[in-house]
Design a protein around this motif. Structure first.
Motif, mmCIF file in Angstrom:
data_model
loop_
_atom_site.group_PDB
_atom_site.id
_atom_site.type_symbol
_atom_site.label_atom_id
_atom_site.label_comp_id
_atom_site.label_asym_id
_atom_site.label_seq_id
_atom_site.Cartn_x
_atom_site.Cartn_y
_atom_site.Cartn_z
ATOM 1 N N VAL A 144 26.014 -13.475 23.479
ATOM 2 C CA VAL A 144 25.425 -14.757 23.112
ATOM 3 C C VAL A 144 25.011 -15.514 24.374
ATOM 4 O O VAL A 144 25.758 -15.550 25.355
ATOM 5 C CB VAL A 144 26.423 -15.620 22.302
ATOM 6 N N LEU A 145 23.829 -16.107 24.337
ATOM 7 C CA LEU A 145 23.327 -16.921 25.437
ATOM 8 C C LEU A 145 22.943 -18.290 24.901
ATOM 9 O O LEU A 145 22.601 -18.439 23.723
ATOM 10 C CB LEU A 145 22.110 -16.266 26.085
ATOM 11 N N GLY A 146 23.005 -19.299 25.771
ATOM 12 C CA GLY A 146 22.719 -20.655 25.324
ATOM 13 C C GLY A 146 21.549 -21.293 26.039
ATOM 14 O O GLY A 146 21.152 -20.884 27.125
ATOM 15 N N ILE A 147 20.997 -22.319 25.395
ATOM 16 C CA ILE A 147 20.011 -23.212 25.994
ATOM 17 C C ILE A 147 20.526 -24.626 25.752
ATOM 18 O O ILE A 147 20.930 -24.972 24.637
ATOM 19 C CB ILE A 147 18.615 -23.036 25.374
ATOM 20 N N SER A 148 20.546 -25.442 26.786
ATOM 21 C CA SER A 148 21.105 -26.788 26.677
ATOM 22 C C SER A 148 20.342 -27.645 25.665
ATOM 23 O O SER A 148 19.107 -27.592 25.591
ATOM 24 C CB SER A 148 21.077 -27.491 28.037
ATOM 25 N N VAL A 149 21.098 -28.424 24.901
ATOM 26 C CA VAL A 149 20.487 -29.403 23.992
ATOM 27 C C VAL A 149 20.199 -30.684 24.776
ATOM 28 O O VAL A 149 20.873 -30.977 25.771
ATOM 29 C CB VAL A 149 21.418 -29.713 22.801
ATOM 30 N N PRO A 150 19.186 -31.453 24.371
ATOM 31 C CA PRO A 150 18.284 -31.142 23.259
ATOM 32 C C PRO A 150 17.128 -30.268 23.720
ATOM 33 O O PRO A 150 16.719 -30.334 24.885
ATOM 34 C CB PRO A 150 17.789 -32.531 22.851
ATOM 35 N N LEU A 151 16.573 -29.449 22.835
ATOM 36 C CA LEU A 151 15.396 -28.649 23.143
ATOM 37 C C LEU A 151 14.151 -29.513 22.977
ATOM 38 O O LEU A 151 13.974 -30.171 21.944
ATOM 39 C CB LEU A 151 15.285 -27.437 22.205
ATOM 40 N N SER A 152 13.315 -29.530 24.003
ATOM 41 C CA SER A 152 12.050 -30.259 23.896
ATOM 42 C C SER A 152 11.114 -29.504 22.958
ATOM 43 O O SER A 152 11.310 -28.316 22.662
ATOM 44 C CB SER A 152 11.403 -30.392 25.273
ATOM 45 N N ALA A 153 10.079 -30.160 22.497
ATOM 46 C CA ALA A 153 9.106 -29.516 21.615
ATOM 47 C C ALA A 153 8.449 -28.325 22.302
ATOM 48 O O ALA A 153 8.206 -27.290 21.679
ATOM 49 C CB ALA A 153 8.047 -30.529 21.177
ATOM 50 N N SER A 154 8.181 -28.462 23.604
ATOM 51 C CA SER A 154 7.560 -27.359 24.332
ATOM 52 C C SER A 154 8.512 -26.182 24.479
ATOM 53 O O SER A 154 8.103 -25.020 24.390
ATOM 54 C CB SER A 154 7.073 -27.825 25.703
ATOM 55 N N MET A 155 9.806 -26.470 24.663
ATOM 56 C CA MET A 155 10.786 -25.391 24.769
ATOM 57 C C MET A 155 10.962 -24.694 23.427
ATOM 58 O O MET A 155 11.143 -23.465 23.372
ATOM 59 C CB MET A 155 12.133 -25.941 25.255
ATOM 60 N N VAL A 156 10.902 -25.441 22.338
ATOM 61 C CA VAL A 156 10.968 -24.831 21.012
ATOM 62 C C VAL A 156 9.795 -23.876 20.812
ATOM 63 O O VAL A 156 9.954 -22.769 20.277
ATOM 64 C CB VAL A 156 10.967 -25.909 19.907
ATOM 65 N N ALA A 157 8.616 -24.277 21.287
ATOM 66 C CA ALA A 157 7.433 -23.419 21.160
ATOM 67 C C ALA A 157 7.616 -22.127 21.943
ATOM 68 O O ALA A 157 7.258 -21.040 21.472
ATOM 69 C CB ALA A 157 6.190 -24.167 21.645
ATOM 70 N N VAL A 158 8.195 -22.228 23.134
ATOM 71 C CA VAL A 158 8.454 -21.041 23.935
ATOM 72 C C VAL A 158 9.475 -20.145 23.249
ATOM 73 O O VAL A 158 9.305 -18.923 23.177
ATOM 74 C CB VAL A 158 8.937 -21.429 25.353
ATOM 75 N N CYS A 159 10.549 -20.748 22.732
ATOM 76 C CA CYS A 159 11.587 -19.967 22.038
ATOM 77 C C CYS A 159 11.015 -19.275 20.805
ATOM 78 O O CYS A 159 11.329 -18.114 20.520
ATOM 79 C CB CYS A 159 12.750 -20.866 21.629
ATOM 80 N N ARG A 160 10.170 -20.002 20.063
ATOM 81 C CA ARG A 160 9.566 -19.419 18.862
ATOM 82 C C ARG A 160 8.761 -18.172 19.221
ATOM 83 O O ARG A 160 8.902 -17.109 18.584
ATOM 84 C CB ARG A 160 8.665 -20.445 18.181
#
Length: 205
Positions: A144-160
Motif C-alpha cells: 500500500v502507498l499513500g498520497i497526502s490529503v487533501p488531493l488537489s483537482a489536478s492531482m486527482v486528474a493525474v491519479c485517474r
C-alpha cells in the motif's frame, strides 16, 4: 530523475544562496530557461536543494506573493525531474517509519507522496503522471502507498489517468492522513468511481 540528498543547510544560508543565484539571472534574455543541468555527471546536493527551494518558493509563486509550499524539510526524501537540461519539477516523500511531526512520536506507517510540483510552462506533458509512476515503482515491496490529503483537482486528474492505465495499482494507492493507519486511508480509485472528488480538467503534468 535523481534522488536529492539533504545536507544540514541553514535556511538563512539557503535564502542567501538563492538570492545570489537569482541576481546572476537578471542579465539573461527574456524567456531564457532558468535551470540548466550541470556540465559534470553529478549535481551538488546543496544546489539540488536550492533548485527545489527556487521552484517551490520563487518560480511558481502566485501573483499575490504567497508561497505555494512550505520549505522542504531536511528529513524528507525528494526527487528532481530534469528535461532538456532543465529542472522542470520535483516530488517529495514521507518515508515509512519517519516521524510525522516534531512534537509527537508518531511515525508514518507507509510511504506517502507528500508534494508534487511541475513548472507551469511544462504542464500537460505527462510529467505529473511520470512522477507518480516513479513514486509507485520506487517501493515495489510495499503493498500500500499513500498520497497526502487533501488531493488537489489536478492531482486527482493525474491519479485517474494513472489508475486507468495501471489496474494493478487500484488497490494499492490511497489518500492518507498521518500516520496512515487503516482508518486514515481512503482508496483513491474507489473515491474516483464514487465521484467523491470535484472534477477538473486541469492537470499537474
Amino acid at each position: 530523475m535523481f534522488p536529492v540528498d539533504l545536507p544540514p543547510v541553514d535556511e538563512t544560508d539557503l535564502t542567501s544562496a538563492s538570492e545570489q543565484y537569482l541576481l546572476s539571472l537578471e542579465s539573461r534574455p527574456e524567456g531564457h530557461e532558468w535551470f540548466q543541468s550541470s556540465s559534470t555527471s553529478k549535481v551538488q546536493s546543496l544546489m539540488e536543494r536550492l533548485i527545489i527551494f527556487l521552484l517551490s518558493q520563487v518560480v511558481e509563486r502566485p501573483s499575490q506573493q504567497e508561497a505555494l509550499f512550505s520549505l522542504h524539510p531536511r528529513s524528507e526524501s525528494a526527487k528532481l525531474l530534469w528535461r532538456d537540461g532543465q529542472a522542470v519539477g520535483f516530488y517529495t516523500v514521507k518515508r515509512k517509519g519517519s516521524l510525522c511531526d516534531s512534537w509527537s512520536s508518531r511515525c508514518y506507517l507507509l510511504p506517502v507522496l507528500d508534494t508534487i510540483l511541475v513548472r507551469t510552462s511544462w504542464r500537460r506533458r505527462g510529467l505529473g503522471l511520470k512522477m507518480l509512476s516513479d513514486f509507485c515503482s520506487s517501493f515495489p515491496s510495499e503493498e500500500v502507498l499513500g498520497i497526502s490529503v487533501p488531493l488537489s483537482a489536478s492531482m486527482v486528474a493525474v491519479c485517474r489517468h494513472f489508475l486507468q492505465l495501471n489496474e494493478d495499482h487500484r488497490d494499492r494507492l490511497y489518500e492518507v492522513e498521518a500516520p496512515g493507519a487503516w482508518t486514515q486511508r481512503r482508496n483513491i480509485w474507489l473515491n474516483i468511481q464514487l465521484s467523491r472528488y470535484v472534477h477538473s480538467g486541469e492537470q499537474v503534468g
